[in-house]
Write a protein that holds these residues in place. Structure first.
Motif, mmCIF file in Angstrom:
data_model
loop_
_atom_site.group_PDB
_atom_site.id
_atom_site.type_symbol
_atom_site.label_atom_id
_atom_site.label_comp_id
_atom_site.label_asym_id
_atom_site.label_seq_id
_atom_site.Cartn_x
_atom_site.Cartn_y
_atom_site.Cartn_z
ATOM 1 N N ASN A 144 0.732 -1.210 0.046
ATOM 2 C CA ASN A 144 0.166 0.119 -0.111
ATOM 3 C C ASN A 144 0.844 1.150 -0.022
ATOM 4 O O ASN A 144 0.573 2.101 -0.821
ATOM 5 N N LYS A 145 1.962 1.360 0.818
ATOM 6 C CA LYS A 145 2.875 2.435 0.905
ATOM 7 C C LYS A 145 3.489 2.595 -0.372
ATOM 8 O O LYS A 145 3.867 3.639 -0.814
ATOM 9 N N THR A 146 3.879 1.562 -1.014
ATOM 10 C CA THR A 146 4.659 1.622 -2.227
ATOM 11 C C THR A 146 3.759 2.314 -3.353
ATOM 12 O O THR A 146 4.232 3.067 -4.224
ATOM 13 N N ALA A 147 2.643 1.896 -3.395
ATOM 14 C CA ALA A 147 1.699 2.337 -4.596
ATOM 15 C C ALA A 147 1.426 3.910 -4.126
ATOM 16 O O ALA A 147 1.170 4.492 -5.131
ATOM 17 N N ALA A 148 1.148 4.091 -3.001
ATOM 18 C CA ALA A 148 0.979 5.510 -2.417
ATOM 19 C C ALA A 148 2.240 6.337 -2.866
ATOM 20 O O ALA A 148 1.930 7.417 -3.489
ATOM 21 N N TRP A 149 3.434 6.078 -2.674
ATOM 22 C CA TRP A 149 4.562 6.539 -3.113
ATOM 23 C C TRP A 149 4.361 7.007 -4.664
ATOM 24 O O TRP A 149 4.848 8.182 -5.136
ATOM 25 N N THR A 193 -6.371 6.196 -1.915
ATOM 26 C CA THR A 193 -6.238 4.736 -1.976
ATOM 27 C C THR A 193 -5.773 4.223 -0.685
ATOM 28 O O THR A 193 -6.015 2.962 -0.258
ATOM 29 N N LEU A 194 -5.217 5.133 0.318
ATOM 30 C CA LEU A 194 -4.782 4.860 1.576
ATOM 31 C C LEU A 194 -5.959 4.957 2.598
ATOM 32 O O LEU A 194 -6.017 4.380 3.711
ATOM 33 N N LEU A 195 -7.121 5.602 2.240
ATOM 34 C CA LEU A 195 -8.177 5.986 3.283
ATOM 35 C C LEU A 195 -8.908 4.835 3.713
ATOM 36 O O LEU A 195 -9.211 4.726 4.858
ATOM 37 N N PRO A 196 -9.207 3.674 2.807
ATOM 38 C CA PRO A 196 -9.892 2.352 3.444
ATOM 39 C C PRO A 196 -8.920 1.658 4.503
ATOM 40 O O PRO A 196 -9.620 1.189 5.397
ATOM 41 N N GLY A 197 -7.705 1.607 4.233
ATOM 42 C CA GLY A 197 -7.022 1.085 5.361
ATOM 43 C C GLY A 197 -7.060 2.022 6.543
ATOM 44 O O GLY A 197 -6.780 1.060 7.818
ATOM 45 N N LEU A 198 -7.141 3.151 6.494
ATOM 46 C CA LEU A 198 -7.276 4.171 8.028
ATOM 47 C C LEU A 198 -8.795 3.899 8.626
ATOM 48 O O LEU A 198 -8.737 3.480 9.871
#
Length: 208
Positions: A144-149, A193-198
């Protein structure tokens, strides 16, 4: 005294030391038929058990004679080992995995805010600072972090390159507007893209 790796040398010993060495020597002899690894493990466990309680000191229960009585006879320990059952009082505790503390929710929300709204004020620095905070959180996986970067940095770099080219080749205001929109769009997409994980409140160990 039976010889073995736990036998003592011919030197004067205190009575309590002699008791312990005699016990270990008897245990060594009683476990002669055990598998070598099991035998060594039992001997080490018993020796550690005795040493741990002797080092505490200060109470009658820690007296070597008391400790040996609590252990039981060498023959009973050997018999338990043959049955594949280490006596309960000798079982070593299973290490408890250390769970790293989760990053504070405030830092995670701040990271998303910098990644999205921060991109409007500081198109490059805002998303970069936000991704640094997000990268230190255990809430998202490494994928997830790689995709966000990639989503945040890719458009930002393209937009910055477009600005440079526009300055070099005389690009008009439209070029600057497009560049600005490109630089902030990546941050917003990455934040989405990160919001669902939060909101799902799932925590991943670092490096997952």
């Amino acid at each position: 005294m039976t010889s073995g790796p736990y036998s003592s040398e011919a030197t004067p010993l205190a009575h309590t030391d002699a008791l312990v060495l005699d016990y270990l020597a008897a245990l060594w002899a009683a476990t002669d038929d055990l598998d070598a690894d099991l035998r060594d493990d039992l001997m080490t466990t018993v020796a550690d058990y005795i040493a741990l309680r002797r080092s505490a000191g200060g109470t009658p229960a820690e007296d070597p004679a008391q400790i040996l009585r609590r252990l039981g006879s060498p023959e009973s320990l050997a018999a338990a080992a043959r049955r594949g059952r280490m006596p309960a009082h000798l079982r070593r505790p299973v290490p408890v995995p250390v769970v790293p503390p989760a990053a504070s929710a405030g830092a995670e929300y701040t990271g998303l805010a910098l990644l999205s709204a921060g991109a409007v004020v500081l198109p490059v620095l805002g998303p970069f600072a936000g991704m640094l905070l997000i990268s230190g959180s255990p809430r998202w996986s490494a994928a997830n972090k790689t995709a966000a970067w990639v989503l945040a940095a890719g458009p930002a770099l393209l937009g910055f390159a477009l600005v440079v080219l526009g300055v070099m080749f005389g690009g008009g205001p439209d070029t600057l507007v497009v560049s600005y929109l490109m630089m902030i769009a990546g941050g917003f997409v990455a934040a989405l893209t990160l919001l669902p994980g939060l909101t799902a409140r799932r925590h991943y160990p670092p490096g997952y």
